[in-house]
Design a protein around this motif. Structure first.
Motif, PDB file in Angstrom:
ATOM      1  N   PRO A 188      -2.132 -59.984 -36.850  1.00  0.00           N
ATOM      2  CA  PRO A 188      -3.475 -60.553 -36.724  1.00  0.00           C
ATOM      3  C   PRO A 188      -3.437 -61.927 -36.059  1.00  0.00           C
ATOM      4  O   PRO A 188      -2.397 -62.598 -36.054  1.00  0.00           O
ATOM      5  CB  PRO A 188      -3.951 -60.664 -38.183  1.00  0.00           C
ATOM      6  N   PRO A 189      -4.536 -62.378 -35.502  1.00  0.00           N
ATOM      7  CA  PRO A 189      -4.574 -63.743 -34.978  1.00  0.00           C
ATOM      8  C   PRO A 189      -4.174 -64.740 -36.059  1.00  0.00           C
ATOM      9  O   PRO A 189      -4.558 -64.593 -37.224  1.00  0.00           O
ATOM     10  CB  PRO A 189      -6.048 -63.923 -34.569  1.00  0.00           C
ATOM     11  N   VAL A 190      -3.392 -65.734 -35.670  1.00  0.00           N
ATOM     12  CA  VAL A 190      -2.844 -66.679 -36.651  1.00  0.00           C
ATOM     13  C   VAL A 190      -3.947 -67.333 -37.475  1.00  0.00           C
ATOM     14  O   VAL A 190      -3.801 -67.526 -38.688  1.00  0.00           O
ATOM     15  CB  VAL A 190      -1.993 -67.745 -35.934  1.00  0.00           C
ATOM     16  N   GLU A 191      -5.064 -67.654 -36.821  1.00  0.00           N
ATOM     17  CA  GLU A 191      -6.126 -68.366 -37.541  1.00  0.00           C
ATOM     18  C   GLU A 191      -6.788 -67.511 -38.616  1.00  0.00           C
ATOM     19  O   GLU A 191      -7.508 -68.038 -39.479  1.00  0.00           O
ATOM     20  CB  GLU A 191      -7.183 -68.875 -36.556  1.00  0.00           C
ATOM     21  N   THR A 192      -6.564 -66.205 -38.607  1.00  0.00           N
ATOM     22  CA  THR A 192      -7.153 -65.339 -39.628  1.00  0.00           C
ATOM     23  C   THR A 192      -6.200 -65.067 -40.789  1.00  0.00           C
ATOM     24  O   THR A 192      -6.592 -64.412 -41.758  1.00  0.00           O
ATOM     25  CB  THR A 192      -7.574 -63.992 -39.013  1.00  0.00           C
ATOM     26  N   ILE A 193      -4.971 -65.559 -40.699  1.00  0.00           N
ATOM     27  CA  ILE A 193      -3.980 -65.309 -41.744  1.00  0.00           C
ATOM     28  C   ILE A 193      -4.040 -66.422 -42.781  1.00  0.00           C
ATOM     29  O   ILE A 193      -4.001 -67.607 -42.443  1.00  0.00           O
ATOM     30  CB  ILE A 193      -2.556 -65.232 -41.148  1.00  0.00           C
ATOM     31  N   ASN A 194      -4.148 -66.034 -44.047  1.00  0.00           N
ATOM     32  CA  ASN A 194      -4.124 -67.017 -45.119  1.00  0.00           C
ATOM     33  C   ASN A 194      -2.687 -67.519 -45.277  1.00  0.00           C
ATOM     34  O   ASN A 194      -1.787 -66.749 -45.623  1.00  0.00           O
ATOM     35  CB  ASN A 194      -4.603 -66.388 -46.430  1.00  0.00           C
ATOM     36  N   PRO A 195      -2.403 -68.802 -45.001  1.00  0.00           N
ATOM     37  CA  PRO A 195      -1.017 -69.286 -45.038  1.00  0.00           C
ATOM     38  C   PRO A 195      -0.362 -69.072 -46.394  1.00  0.00           C
ATOM     39  O   PRO A 195      -0.983 -69.229 -47.447  1.00  0.00           O
ATOM     40  CB  PRO A 195      -1.161 -70.786 -44.724  1.00  0.00           C
ATOM     41  N   GLY A 196       0.904 -68.690 -46.351  1.00  0.00           N
ATOM     42  CA  GLY A 196       1.659 -68.465 -47.580  1.00  0.00           C
ATOM     43  C   GLY A 196       3.132 -68.719 -47.345  1.00  0.00           C
ATOM     44  O   GLY A 196       3.560 -69.029 -46.230  1.00  0.00           O
ATOM     45  N   TYR A 197       3.912 -68.584 -48.392  1.00  0.00           N
ATOM     46  CA  TYR A 197       5.345 -68.836 -48.269  1.00  0.00           C
ATOM     47  C   TYR A 197       6.008 -67.840 -47.318  1.00  0.00           C
ATOM     48  O   TYR A 197       7.001 -68.158 -46.669  1.00  0.00           O
ATOM     49  CB  TYR A 197       6.021 -68.760 -49.636  1.00  0.00           C
ATOM     50  N   PHE A 198       5.470 -66.633 -47.241  1.00  0.00           N
ATOM     51  CA  PHE A 198       6.096 -65.593 -46.425  1.00  0.00           C
ATOM     52  C   PHE A 198       5.255 -65.204 -45.219  1.00  0.00           C
ATOM     53  O   PHE A 198       5.699 -64.404 -44.391  1.00  0.00           O
ATOM     54  CB  PHE A 198       6.377 -64.362 -47.286  1.00  0.00           C
ATOM     55  N   GLY A 199       4.069 -65.786 -45.104  1.00  0.00           N
ATOM     56  CA  GLY A 199       3.223 -65.478 -43.976  1.00  0.00           C
ATOM     57  C   GLY A 199       2.869 -63.999 -43.933  1.00  0.00           C
ATOM     58  O   GLY A 199       2.838 -63.297 -44.950  1.00  0.00           O
ATOM     59  N   ARG A 200       2.639 -63.524 -42.728  1.00  0.00           N
ATOM     60  CA  ARG A 200       2.350 -62.104 -42.494  1.00  0.00           C
ATOM     61  C   ARG A 200       3.393 -61.584 -41.516  1.00  0.00           C
ATOM     62  O   ARG A 200       3.581 -62.152 -40.436  1.00  0.00           O
ATOM     63  CB  ARG A 200       0.954 -61.940 -41.906  1.00  0.00           C
ATOM     64  N   SER A 201       4.090 -60.519 -41.892  1.00  0.00           N
ATOM     65  CA  SER A 201       5.137 -59.960 -41.044  1.00  0.00           C
ATOM     66  C   SER A 201       4.792 -58.535 -40.647  1.00  0.00           C
ATOM     67  O   SER A 201       4.380 -57.724 -41.485  1.00  0.00           O
ATOM     68  CB  SER A 201       6.494 -59.962 -41.763  1.00  0.00           C
ATOM     69  N   VAL A 202       4.936 -58.240 -39.365  1.00  0.00           N
ATOM     70  CA  VAL A 202       4.774 -56.882 -38.868  1.00  0.00           C
ATOM     71  C   VAL A 202       6.050 -56.520 -38.111  1.00  0.00           C
ATOM     72  O   VAL A 202       6.728 -57.389 -37.558  1.00  0.00           O
ATOM     73  CB  VAL A 202       3.538 -56.730 -37.958  1.00  0.00           C
ATOM     74  N   GLY A 203       6.386 -55.257 -38.123  1.00  0.00           N
ATOM     75  CA  GLY A 203       7.620 -54.854 -37.468  1.00  0.00           C
ATOM     76  C   GLY A 203       7.502 -53.494 -36.813  1.00  0.00           C
ATOM     77  O   GLY A 203       6.563 -52.727 -37.065  1.00  0.00           O
ATOM     78  N   ARG A 204       8.478 -53.203 -35.981  1.00  0.00           N
ATOM     79  CA  ARG A 204       8.557 -51.893 -35.337  1.00  0.00           C
ATOM     80  C   ARG A 204      10.023 -51.600 -35.044  1.00  0.00           C
ATOM     81  O   ARG A 204      10.821 -52.508 -34.827  1.00  0.00           O
ATOM     82  CB  ARG A 204       7.744 -51.866 -34.041  1.00  0.00           C
ATOM     83  N   TRP A 205      10.365 -50.335 -35.055  1.00  0.00           N
ATOM     84  CA  TRP A 205      11.714 -49.929 -34.728  1.00  0.00           C
ATOM     85  C   TRP A 205      11.837 -49.730 -33.228  1.00  0.00           C
ATOM     86  O   TRP A 205      11.016 -49.067 -32.609  1.00  0.00           O
ATOM     87  CB  TRP A 205      12.077 -48.633 -35.449  1.00  0.00           C
TER      88      TRP A 205
END
Length: 201
Positions: free
Chosen positions: A140-157
């Motif tokens: 998601p756009p950074v400004e829409t992410i609620n800041p936290g210790y681990f943030g938001r992580s997405v991944g792909r193989w």
């Protein structure tokens, strides 16, 4: 500390060894589920032994003003240590390591992989930390992410490599005192296997 920790690219390159064997899912995605320990392990805190060679410090590749901020903090810490009055660290304050510190595996990590949920979950023994990596989703756009210790992580193989992007890490979460913008985003790759290295995701 006899040796300081490496911070060249925000990647912790310690080798981790899994208890179970690595298998493949029907989709040919590597199965990285299991309990992972760092190899070689960190020495015991009170052993007097130096940290592994790969954890020696090098100046991080930061742009202004972040490099100057990091250098100033390193000088403050060195002066405080020399005076016998070390500055507090997140660990001494019983705060979560957050990202990327959790992936250093100071203690065991358990990785849970759920193909049905398209999610990889990282459980850290230290402070019962939990990090979730959502597969095949856009960040998601950074400004829409609620800041936290681990943030938001997405991944792909990508073949046998798990490529992970993380954003939204709290500004006060500083791995080895490295400052960053609240809009900072990390991109990293993970290749896992017996005696394989697991960089920060």
């Amino acid at each position: 500390m006899a040796q300081q920790r490496i911070i060249a690219t925000l990647a912790i390159a310690g080798a981790l060894v899994a208890a179970p064997a690595i298998a493949s899912t029907p989709a040919q995605e590597p199965d990285i589920s299991g309990v992972w320990n760092r190899y070689p392990p960190y020495p015991d805190t009170f052993s007097g032994q130096p940290d592994p060679a790969e954890l020696q410090v090098v100046p991080p590749p930061l742009r202004a003003p972040y490099l100057a901020q990091w250098q100033a903090m390193e000088q403050r810490r060195a002066a405080a240590d020399a005076a016998g009055k070390p500055l507090p660290t997140p660990s001494s304050q019983c705060l979560p390591e957050g990202v990327p510190g959790i992936m250093g595996a100071h203690y065991a990590l358990q990785i849970l992989q759920n193909p049905a949920l398209r999610q990889v979950t990282v459980l850290a023994e230290f402070m019962s930390q939990v990090r979730r990596i959502y597969l095949d989703e856009p960040l998601p756009p950074v400004e829409t992410i609620n800041p936290g210790y681990f943030g938001r992580s997405v991944g792909r193989w990508e073949g046998g490599v798990l490529v992970v992007e993380t954003a939204g890490v709290r500004e006060d979460v500083r791995y080895e005192d490295i400052p960053h913008s609240p809009r900072c985003m990390w991109r990293s790759a993970c290749t896992c296997g017996p005696m394989a290295s697991l960089p920060t995701m």
